[in-house]
Design a protein around this motif. Structure first.
Motif, PDB file in Angstrom:
ATOM      1  N   GLU A 157     -45.166   1.939  24.813  1.00  0.00           N
ATOM      2  CA  GLU A 157     -45.710   3.039  25.608  1.00  0.00           C
ATOM      3  C   GLU A 157     -44.620   3.927  26.201  1.00  0.00           C
ATOM      4  O   GLU A 157     -44.914   4.988  26.752  1.00  0.00           O
ATOM      5  N   LYS A 158     -43.368   3.508  26.041  1.00  0.00           N
ATOM      6  CA  LYS A 158     -42.270   4.300  26.590  1.00  0.00           C
ATOM      7  C   LYS A 158     -41.444   5.008  25.522  1.00  0.00           C
ATOM      8  O   LYS A 158     -40.336   5.476  25.804  1.00  0.00           O
ATOM      9  N   VAL A 159     -41.941   5.094  24.302  1.00  0.00           N
ATOM     10  CA  VAL A 159     -41.179   5.788  23.262  1.00  0.00           C
ATOM     11  C   VAL A 159     -42.109   6.647  22.426  1.00  0.00           C
ATOM     12  O   VAL A 159     -43.161   6.194  21.977  1.00  0.00           O
ATOM     13  N   VAL A 160     -41.722   7.906  22.235  1.00  0.00           N
ATOM     14  CA  VAL A 160     -42.472   8.850  21.407  1.00  0.00           C
ATOM     15  C   VAL A 160     -41.494   9.570  20.481  1.00  0.00           C
ATOM     16  O   VAL A 160     -40.289   9.619  20.755  1.00  0.00           O
ATOM     17  N   TRP A 161     -42.027  10.101  19.376  1.00  0.00           N
ATOM     18  CA  TRP A 161     -41.155  10.929  18.547  1.00  0.00           C
ATOM     19  C   TRP A 161     -41.651  12.368  18.566  1.00  0.00           C
ATOM     20  O   TRP A 161     -42.838  12.634  18.565  1.00  0.00           O
ATOM     21  N   LEU A 162     -40.672  13.270  18.649  1.00  0.00           N
ATOM     22  CA  LEU A 162     -40.958  14.700  18.722  1.00  0.00           C
ATOM     23  C   LEU A 162     -40.054  15.448  17.764  1.00  0.00           C
ATOM     24  O   LEU A 162     -38.901  15.073  17.557  1.00  0.00           O
ATOM     25  N   ASN A 163     -40.571  16.531  17.205  1.00  0.00           N
ATOM     26  CA  ASN A 163     -39.742  17.410  16.383  1.00  0.00           C
ATOM     27  C   ASN A 163     -38.733  18.141  17.246  1.00  0.00           C
ATOM     28  O   ASN A 163     -38.905  18.283  18.462  1.00  0.00           O
ATOM     29  N   ASN A 164     -37.663  18.604  16.600  1.00  0.00           N
ATOM     30  CA  ASN A 164     -36.731  19.492  17.274  1.00  0.00           C
ATOM     31  C   ASN A 164     -37.342  20.888  17.371  1.00  0.00           C
ATOM     32  O   ASN A 164     -38.542  21.069  17.133  1.00  0.00           O
ATOM     33  N   GLY A 165     -36.540  21.894  17.681  1.00  0.00           N
ATOM     34  CA  GLY A 165     -37.108  23.214  17.901  1.00  0.00           C
ATOM     35  C   GLY A 165     -36.200  24.340  17.443  1.00  0.00           C
ATOM     36  O   GLY A 165     -35.201  24.126  16.751  1.00  0.00           O
ATOM     37  N   PHE A 166     -36.558  25.553  17.846  1.00  0.00           N
ATOM     38  CA  PHE A 166     -35.756  26.733  17.519  1.00  0.00           C
ATOM     39  C   PHE A 166     -35.577  27.575  18.779  1.00  0.00           C
ATOM     40  O   PHE A 166     -36.368  27.506  19.721  1.00  0.00           O
ATOM     41  N   GLU A 167     -34.515  28.377  18.779  1.00  0.00           N
ATOM     42  CA  GLU A 167     -34.247  29.278  19.886  1.00  0.00           C
ATOM     43  C   GLU A 167     -35.157  30.507  19.801  1.00  0.00           C
ATOM     44  O   GLU A 167     -35.494  30.966  18.718  1.00  0.00           O
ATOM     45  N   GLN A 168     -35.517  31.057  20.960  1.00  0.00           N
ATOM     46  CA  GLN A 168     -36.416  32.207  21.008  1.00  0.00           C
ATOM     47  C   GLN A 168     -35.878  33.397  20.224  1.00  0.00           C
ATOM     48  O   GLN A 168     -36.647  34.208  19.701  1.00  0.00           O
ATOM     49  N   SER A 169     -34.550  33.507  20.129  1.00  0.00           N
ATOM     50  CA  SER A 169     -33.954  34.648  19.425  1.00  0.00           C
ATOM     51  C   SER A 169     -34.389  34.717  17.969  1.00  0.00           C
ATOM     52  O   SER A 169     -34.391  35.802  17.368  1.00  0.00           O
ATOM     53  N   PHE A 170     -34.795  33.603  17.365  1.00  0.00           N
ATOM     54  CA  PHE A 170     -35.172  33.605  15.952  1.00  0.00           C
ATOM     55  C   PHE A 170     -36.526  34.269  15.714  1.00  0.00           C
ATOM     56  O   PHE A 170     -36.899  34.530  14.566  1.00  0.00           O
ATOM     57  N   LEU A 171     -37.242  34.583  16.786  1.00  0.00           N
ATOM     58  CA  LEU A 171     -38.493  35.324  16.645  1.00  0.00           C
ATOM     59  C   LEU A 171     -38.267  36.835  16.656  1.00  0.00           C
ATOM     60  O   LEU A 171     -39.171  37.599  16.307  1.00  0.00           O
TER      61      LEU A 171
END
Length: 405
Positions: free
Chosen positions: A186-200
């Motif tokens: 219950e104390k571990v999850v997996w999440l994707n990384n992300g991108f910087e707002q400038s790429f929009l």
């Protein structure tokens, strides 16, 4: 009230911040801290300042001095001035002479954290396990990130502490590895990384300048790869695919000077003339227009153990650009195969299949100056800011900093 506001900082501690090429994990750490600042918290990136080689006693006596990042830092990492940085002095004799008490980890966890940093800190986020343990000992709530398979058991008193809030991984396989070695599920999850707002942002003129510079010898199409230049990333597979497509220009960014020279030599040895290695792109924000200049953004990768835990930042930057993708089928990315992304998918380790996929994507999805809306719209959920907010949602409300701006 004054003390309550003082102890309201989100601290991201990283052991490896520098302004050097080949720094994927450093980029991750900086952009995590930057995103928390962008959503309104007082976020401070704390790290050892390895540039200080001389003896500076005043620095050791007053080491915690958050400040705005300088222009070189901003351009290298593409961050905003809301983020504060606090490089910790590592002057002589730290790590210069042997012994536990002059070891940088000891100085940071036994001296800097409890005496100088703790009084400002509401919540800590780090990939450094020693710093996690020090935070728990000092009763500071902590978020831990682990990007690799676990190799030894976790200390039960640490992971079961109420101050140990959540562990973040990048794939389900890594999550299971942490659980196997003692992390409470219950104390571990997996999440994707992300991108910087400038790429929009759309940068049509700058993108056209890239095309004018890179499209030579009457080539009409541009394929771009951006990222680390390690063999498991599939760069050699991409180069072999380029040999099958001599009418298409390939551009590769990133890597250390040694890696760049090695791949240049490989291209010469194989008589491949349509691959250009661009090195580290600075300011980093120039990647925005380079990605928009491409007809295809390539995401090659070797199969094997490394393919089971990678969650590359470039994948989400590519997505935000709206440029068609060619993606190697590796486990962490397969969840995206049935998504609205404008992309072609191919097996790993096969240059011929990669070349076929590139040509197929070029035929199906002609370049659009404005990018493909389906990919851009889908990408919005993967910004670093969305990721930061998701991580903080796992932290007990009483342990979260108050939003300050």
């Amino acid at each position: 009230m004054k003390n309550k506001l003082l102890k309201n900082k989100y601290i991201y501690f990283s052991r490896d911040i520098s302004l050097k090429s080949g720094t994927a994990h450093e980029i991750h750490d900086v952009l995590c801290a930057n995103a928390v600042a962008n959503i309104g918290y007082s976020s401070i990136l704390v790290y050892p300042d390895k540039k200080q080689n001389n003896f500076h006693p005043l620095g050791l006596l007053n080491p915690f001095n958050p400040k705005e990042p300088d222009q070189n830092f901003i351009e290298f990492y593409d961050v905003q001035k809301k983020l504060k940085v606090a490089p910790l002095p590592m002057s002589w004799p730290i790590d210069r002479i042997g012994g536990k008490f002059t070891n940088s980890s000891t100085v940071i966890t036994k001296y800097y954290l409890p005496i100088h940093i703790q009084h400002h800190t509401k919540l800590i986020h780090t990939r450094d396990w020693n710093f996690v343990k020090a935070a728990i000992k000092n009763r500071i709530p902590v978020i831990y990130e682990r990007h690799y398979f676990q190799e030894k058991s976790f200390e039960t008193d640490i992971v079961n502490s109420p101050f140990f809030q959540i562990a973040i991984t990048q794939s389900e396989l890594i999550r299971q590895s942490l659980i196997e070695y003692g992390m409470p599920p219950e104390k571990v999850v997996w999440l994707n990384n992300g991108f910087e707002q400038s790429f929009l942002n759309r940068e049509a003129e700058n993108a056209e300048e890239w095309r004018q510079e890179l499209l030579i010898n009457d080539r009409k199409h541009l394929v771009v790869y951006s990222g680390a230049l390690y063999p498991f990333k599939g760069v050699d597979v991409l180069i072999d695919a380029a040999k099958e497509l001599p009418h298409i220009q390939f551009a590769i960014t990133g890597g250390t000077e040694e890696q760049i020279q090695a791949y240049q030599q490989l291209c010469r040895a194989k008589n491949i003339a349509n691959v250009k290695l661009l090195g580290w792109i600075l300011p980093r924000q120039r990647l925005v227009s380079l990605f928009q200049a491409a007809d295809v953004l390539a995401h090659p990768h070797r199969s094997g153990k490394a393919a089971n835990f990678t969650n590359p930042v470039k994948f989400f930057q590519y997505m935000a650009s709206g440029t068609p993708l060619v993606v190697t089928e590796i486990p962490p990315l397969m969840v995206f195969k049935d998504s609205p992304l404008v992309a072609g998918w191919c097996e790993a380790d096969n240059p011929l299949k990669l070349a076929e996929c590139i040509q197929d994507v070029l035929n199906k999805y002609p370049r659009k100056i404005e990018g493909y809306a389906a990919s851009r719209d889908f990408a919005h959920q993967f910004s670093w800011e969305k990721r930061a907010a998701k991580i903080l949602s796992y932290v007990d409300e009483s342990f979260r900093p108050q939003i300050e701006n």
